[in-house]
Each structure stands twice: as C-alpha cells, then as structure tokens.
Design a protein around this motif. Sequence first.
Motif, PDB file in Angstrom:
ATOM      1  N   ASP A 232       0.712  -1.076  -0.151  1.00 11.61           N
ATOM      2  CA  ASP A 232       0.046  -0.008   0.004  1.00 11.61           C
ATOM      3  C   ASP A 232       0.865   1.361   0.110  1.00 11.61           C
ATOM      4  OD1 ASP A 232      -2.210  -1.498   0.055  1.00 11.61           O
ATOM      5  OD2 ASP A 232      -2.613  -1.388   2.353  1.00 11.61           O
ATOM      6  N   GLY A 233       0.335   2.304  -0.797  1.00 18.26           N
ATOM      7  CA  GLY A 233       1.125   3.545  -0.732  1.00 18.26           C
ATOM      8  C   GLY A 233       2.309   3.505  -1.731  1.00 18.26           C
ATOM      9  N   TRP A 234       2.527   2.663  -2.649  1.00 18.65           N
ATOM     10  CA  TRP A 234       3.499   2.448  -3.653  1.00 18.65           C
ATOM     11  C   TRP A 234       3.072   2.697  -4.821  1.00 18.65           C
ATOM     12  CZ3 TRP A 234       8.515   3.674  -2.318  1.00 18.65           C
ATOM     13  CH2 TRP A 234       8.846   3.781  -0.947  1.00 18.65           C
ATOM     14  N   GLN A 235       3.730   3.471  -5.555  1.00 20.77           N
ATOM     15  CA  GLN A 235       3.226   3.696  -7.177  1.00 20.77           C
ATOM     16  C   GLN A 235       4.777   3.326  -8.067  1.00 20.77           C
ATOM     17  OE1 GLN A 235       0.190   3.581  -7.894  1.00 20.77           O
ATOM     18  NE2 GLN A 235      -0.546   4.071  -5.811  1.00 20.77           N
ATOM     19  N   ALA A 236       4.536   3.029  -9.446  1.00 19.51           N
ATOM     20  CA  ALA A 236       5.513   2.796 -10.181  1.00 19.51           C
ATOM     21  C   ALA A 236       6.672   4.006 -10.130  1.00 19.51           C
ATOM     22  CB  ALA A 236       4.972   2.658 -11.483  1.00 19.51           C
ATOM     23  N   GLU A 237       6.051   5.168 -10.210  1.00 20.91           N
ATOM     24  CA  GLU A 237       7.226   6.402 -10.289  1.00 20.91           C
ATOM     25  C   GLU A 237       8.023   6.583  -8.876  1.00 20.91           C
ATOM     26  OE1 GLU A 237       2.839   8.192  -9.771  1.00 20.91           O
ATOM     27  OE2 GLU A 237       3.777   6.521 -10.835  1.00 20.91           O
ATOM     28  N   ASN A 238       7.181   5.998  -7.766  1.00 22.03           N
ATOM     29  CA  ASN A 238       7.880   6.044  -6.529  1.00 22.03           C
ATOM     30  C   ASN A 238       8.994   4.945  -6.203  1.00 22.03           C
ATOM     31  OD1 ASN A 238       4.598   6.692  -5.536  1.00 22.03           O
ATOM     32  ND2 ASN A 238       6.175   8.402  -5.143  1.00 22.03           N
ATOM     33  N   LEU A 239       8.615   3.869  -6.858  1.00 22.02           N
ATOM     34  CA  LEU A 239       9.463   2.806  -6.649  1.00 22.02           C
ATOM     35  C   LEU A 239      10.676   3.051  -7.477  1.00 22.02           C
ATOM     36  CD1 LEU A 239       6.835  -0.179  -6.718  1.00 22.02           C
ATOM     37  CD2 LEU A 239       8.146   0.491  -4.775  1.00 22.02           C
ATOM     38  N   LYS A 240      10.480   3.464  -8.909  1.00 25.06           N
ATOM     39  CA  LYS A 240      11.609   3.759  -9.786  1.00 25.06           C
ATOM     40  C   LYS A 240      12.729   4.669  -9.467  1.00 25.06           C
ATOM     41  CE  LYS A 240      12.489   4.172 -14.911  1.00 25.06           C
ATOM     42  NZ  LYS A 240      11.914   4.130 -16.048  1.00 25.06           N
ATOM     43  N   ALA A 241      12.393   5.540  -8.508  1.00 25.07           N
ATOM     44  CA  ALA A 241      13.127   6.612  -7.826  1.00 25.07           C
ATOM     45  C   ALA A 241      14.016   5.923  -6.758  1.00 25.07           C
ATOM     46  CB  ALA A 241      12.249   7.839  -7.201  1.00 25.07           C
ATOM     47  N   GLU A 243      16.980   3.840  -4.821  1.00 23.79           N
ATOM     48  CA  GLU A 243      18.414   3.452  -5.488  1.00 23.79           C
ATOM     49  C   GLU A 243      18.533   1.841  -5.716  1.00 23.79           C
ATOM     50  OE1 GLU A 243      22.917   3.896  -3.426  1.00 23.79           O
ATOM     51  OE2 GLU A 243      21.185   4.176  -2.427  1.00 23.79           O
ATOM     52  N   GLY A 244      18.983   1.745  -6.657  1.00 23.02           N
ATOM     53  CA  GLY A 244      19.349   0.390  -7.038  1.00 23.02           C
ATOM     54  C   GLY A 244      17.987  -0.407  -8.022  1.00 23.02           C
ATOM     55  N   VAL A 245      17.144   0.580  -8.275  1.00 22.37           N
ATOM     56  CA  VAL A 245      15.904   0.123  -9.161  1.00 22.37           C
ATOM     57  C   VAL A 245      16.104   0.468 -10.505  1.00 22.37           C
ATOM     58  CG1 VAL A 245      13.779   0.111  -9.502  1.00 22.37           C
ATOM     59  CG2 VAL A 245      14.239   0.096  -7.330  1.00 22.37           C
ATOM     60  N   THR A 246      16.344  -0.335 -11.631  1.00 21.69           N
ATOM     61  CA  THR A 246      16.613   0.311 -12.886  1.00 21.69           C
ATOM     62  C   THR A 246      15.502   0.416 -13.569  1.00 21.69           C
ATOM     63  OG1 THR A 246      17.043  -2.068 -13.798  1.00 21.69           O
ATOM     64  CG2 THR A 246      18.935  -0.726 -12.933  1.00 21.69           C
ATOM     65  N   ASN A 247      14.368  -0.399 -13.340  1.00 19.07           N
ATOM     66  CA  ASN A 247      13.123  -0.211 -14.075  1.00 19.07           C
ATOM     67  C   ASN A 247      11.911  -0.920 -13.161  1.00 19.07           C
ATOM     68  OD1 ASN A 247      11.547   0.172 -16.289  1.00 19.07           O
ATOM     69  ND2 ASN A 247      11.945  -1.639 -17.634  1.00 19.07           N
ATOM     70  N   VAL A 248      10.742  -0.247 -13.456  1.00 24.11           N
ATOM     71  CA  VAL A 248       9.598  -1.207 -12.799  1.00 24.11           C
ATOM     72  C   VAL A 248       8.647  -1.118 -13.983  1.00 24.11           C
ATOM     73  CG1 VAL A 248       7.884  -0.634 -11.399  1.00 24.11           C
ATOM     74  CG2 VAL A 248      10.060   0.428 -10.661  1.00 24.11           C
ATOM     75  N   LEU A 249       7.998  -2.435 -13.626  1.00 19.41           N
ATOM     76  CA  LEU A 249       6.665  -2.728 -14.640  1.00 19.41           C
ATOM     77  C   LEU A 249       5.532  -3.050 -13.669  1.00 19.41           C
ATOM     78  CD1 LEU A 249       8.361  -5.446 -16.995  1.00 19.41           C
ATOM     79  CD2 LEU A 249       7.745  -2.942 -17.537  1.00 19.41           C
ATOM     80  N   GLU A 250       4.228  -2.472 -14.092  1.00 16.65           N
ATOM     81  CA  GLU A 250       3.097  -3.049 -13.229  1.00 16.65           C
ATOM     82  C   GLU A 250       2.685  -4.248 -13.767  1.00 16.65           C
ATOM     83  OE1 GLU A 250      -0.802  -0.712 -11.212  1.00 16.65           O
ATOM     84  OE2 GLU A 250       0.192   0.388 -12.929  1.00 16.65           O
ATOM     85  N   VAL A 251       2.736  -5.157 -13.214  1.00 17.17           N
ATOM     86  CA  VAL A 251       2.124  -6.544 -13.616  1.00 17.17           C
ATOM     87  C   VAL A 251       0.659  -6.725 -13.506  1.00 17.17           C
ATOM     88  CG1 VAL A 251       4.387  -7.615 -13.331  1.00 17.17           C
ATOM     89  CG2 VAL A 251       2.781  -7.647 -11.549  1.00 17.17           C
ATOM     90  N   ALA A 252       0.141  -5.990 -12.526  1.00 16.41           N
ATOM     91  CA  ALA A 252      -1.287  -5.945 -12.182  1.00 16.41           C
ATOM     92  C   ALA A 252      -1.444  -4.712 -11.371  1.00 16.41           C
ATOM     93  CB  ALA A 252      -1.457  -7.293 -11.593  1.00 16.41           C
ATOM     94  N   GLU A 255       0.458  -4.004  -8.330  1.00 16.31           N
ATOM     95  CA  GLU A 255       1.371  -5.270  -8.151  1.00 16.31           C
ATOM     96  C   GLU A 255       2.690  -4.875  -9.218  1.00 16.31           C
ATOM     97  OE1 GLU A 255       0.099  -9.090  -8.343  1.00 16.31           O
ATOM     98  OE2 GLU A 255      -1.784  -8.601  -7.460  1.00 16.31           O
ATOM     99  N   TYR A 256       3.909  -4.762  -8.571  1.00 13.39           N
ATOM    100  CA  TYR A 256       4.843  -4.353  -9.421  1.00 13.39           C
ATOM    101  C   TYR A 256       5.941  -5.563  -9.383  1.00 13.39           C
ATOM    102  CZ  TYR A 256       2.410   0.029  -8.814  1.00 13.39           C
ATOM    103  OH  TYR A 256       1.314   0.810  -8.769  1.00 13.39           O
TER     104      TYR A 256
END
Length: 303
Positions: A232-241, A243-252, A255-256
């Motif tokens: 809860d409370g996390w979106q793709a843009e927050n997760l991609k920001a 450190e260590g994350v190179t890309n994020v896909l929303e699979v559902a 759910e990322y």
Amino acid sequence: MLQVEHLRKTFGNKVAVDDVSFEIQPSTILGIVGQNGSGKTTVFRMILNFLTPENNGRVLWQNKPMQMATVYNTVGYLPEERGLYEKMTIEQQIMYFARLRGMKKADINNKIDEWMTKFNVKGDRKDKIKTLSKGNQQKVQLIATLIHEPALVILDEPFSGLDPVNAEYLMQGILELRDKGSCIIFSSHNMANVQAICDTVIMIDNGQQKLYGTIDEVRKSYGQTRLFVKADGWQAENLKALEGVTNVLEVAPGEYKLMLADETYGRSLFDIISKGQYIQEFSQQAPTLDEIFKMEVGGKHEH
C-alpha cells in the motif's frame, strides 16, 4: 548416458556448430534453446550420426561411440520437419514406425489405444491421417516416436503448433518416459516449457555454447535481480526513484516487478518499502529463463 563432446561442424565457410559439449544422465531431461539457425538441429544430426563431427568432436552412448546400427531401436527421434503418410490410418501409421523400431505387431496393437488416450488424440484408430487436424497429426507422429519407449529421446521443437492443453499432454508423456529411465533432449522456443520440465539447459547462439547447467544454476548465476512487490502507498514512479532500481513494470493493479542493478539492494529496499510494517508481497527472484534468453541472444537475429 549420452555424452556430447566438443561438437563442431562447418558447411563451406559457415561454422554451424562450434565446440558444443553436454551430457544427459538417465531419468533426466535437457532442453536445448536458441533461435532459428543457431545450430540446434545440426547438433541433433551429429548425435544421430547423420552428420560427422569435425576435429575431435564425438558422441558417446553408454560410454561407447554412438553407432546407429547397434542402438537404432533404443532411440526415438522427432525431426522438426514432420512427415506422415496421409493415406494411412492412425493405426497403420503407428504400426509402421513401431515395427521399424523392432516392436512386435501384437505389442503395438495393445498399446495404440493407450497412447491415443494418453495424448488425447481426437479420432478413431481407423481414421486416415489426412482427416485429422494438424495438432492431432503431430500427436500421432509423437506416438510413433515414443511408443517403443526409447532409452534416448530426441525431440526437435515438439511443442511447435500445439496449444497449451495439448502441450500439457506432451509434457506428461515426456515426464512418464523420464520416470522410466529415458535420457531426453528437446529443443524449444518456449522457455516456459523448458523451465517447467527440464533438469538442465544448454543455450546455443550462432553455433556457440552460451551457457549450460541446471535450471537453478543458470538462473542464480544472473543474481536475484527481480523483485515482486505489492504494498500500500507505493506507485511505479515512487519505486523507480529508489536507489538500485533500474526499471519498474506494473504486472497487475498495485503489483510491481522491479529490475535491480544488483541483488544486494534487496535488503535495503525491503526496509524502505515495508517501513517495518506488513506488506502483501515482497519476493526477490532470479530472472526467468525467458528473460535470460532475451538478454543473451535477443535482438541479434530475426525472430
């Protein structure tokens, strides 16, 4: 046991296969993967002695040089190019190939219905091949390849043209032979099939061996760089920001799938994303075989 050592084959100036080696123990399945033209079929043809390896390449079966004249009836081979006699009935076609493999007519006759049921062939054993769908024709040819329960099974793209339901029937047939002690090798473009039932995998690209090992060994060698998160409370843009994350896909929805620069980021990301609270999912995994295939050979050739 099948041992393949330093296979090399050239056609004119083209090197089709260059130093490919692997082995298959009884009751195991090896998947050979690679794009069209990578050399998979040439490897099969050298194993079967249709082509002669160059230099010091050799193929051993039960620690002896592979001689088709002595092991012919212990091998089941399904070529990529299918071939059936359309005017024959299912029964006649299976009987013909099984007799070539040394089976007795009575034994074949007793097994035809069993194998047709096992592969869910639609039709009667008296139906002519030409009346069957392409999928059912393929299953008949698979039965003809496997009915003598060979000790060595070589299947070139056996899942090609089969829908998921029929592919599952084939998988069960392969697993049954494995459990009876057969050495099985097959090629496939479908990495999910390979990952699901293979013990080991070899990847060939432009005739060269790119990787070889058990499925787990191959996947783990690339690190646990895939992170599946639902919190809860996390979106793709927050997760991609992070450190260590190179890309994020929303699979559902919500759910990322996060791609990491290195698996060591997993622990710190867990602390950041969970904030010490319960989260619905946090699973760090190695890349799938399909992802590894795309990393190694994707984009180099036409699909």
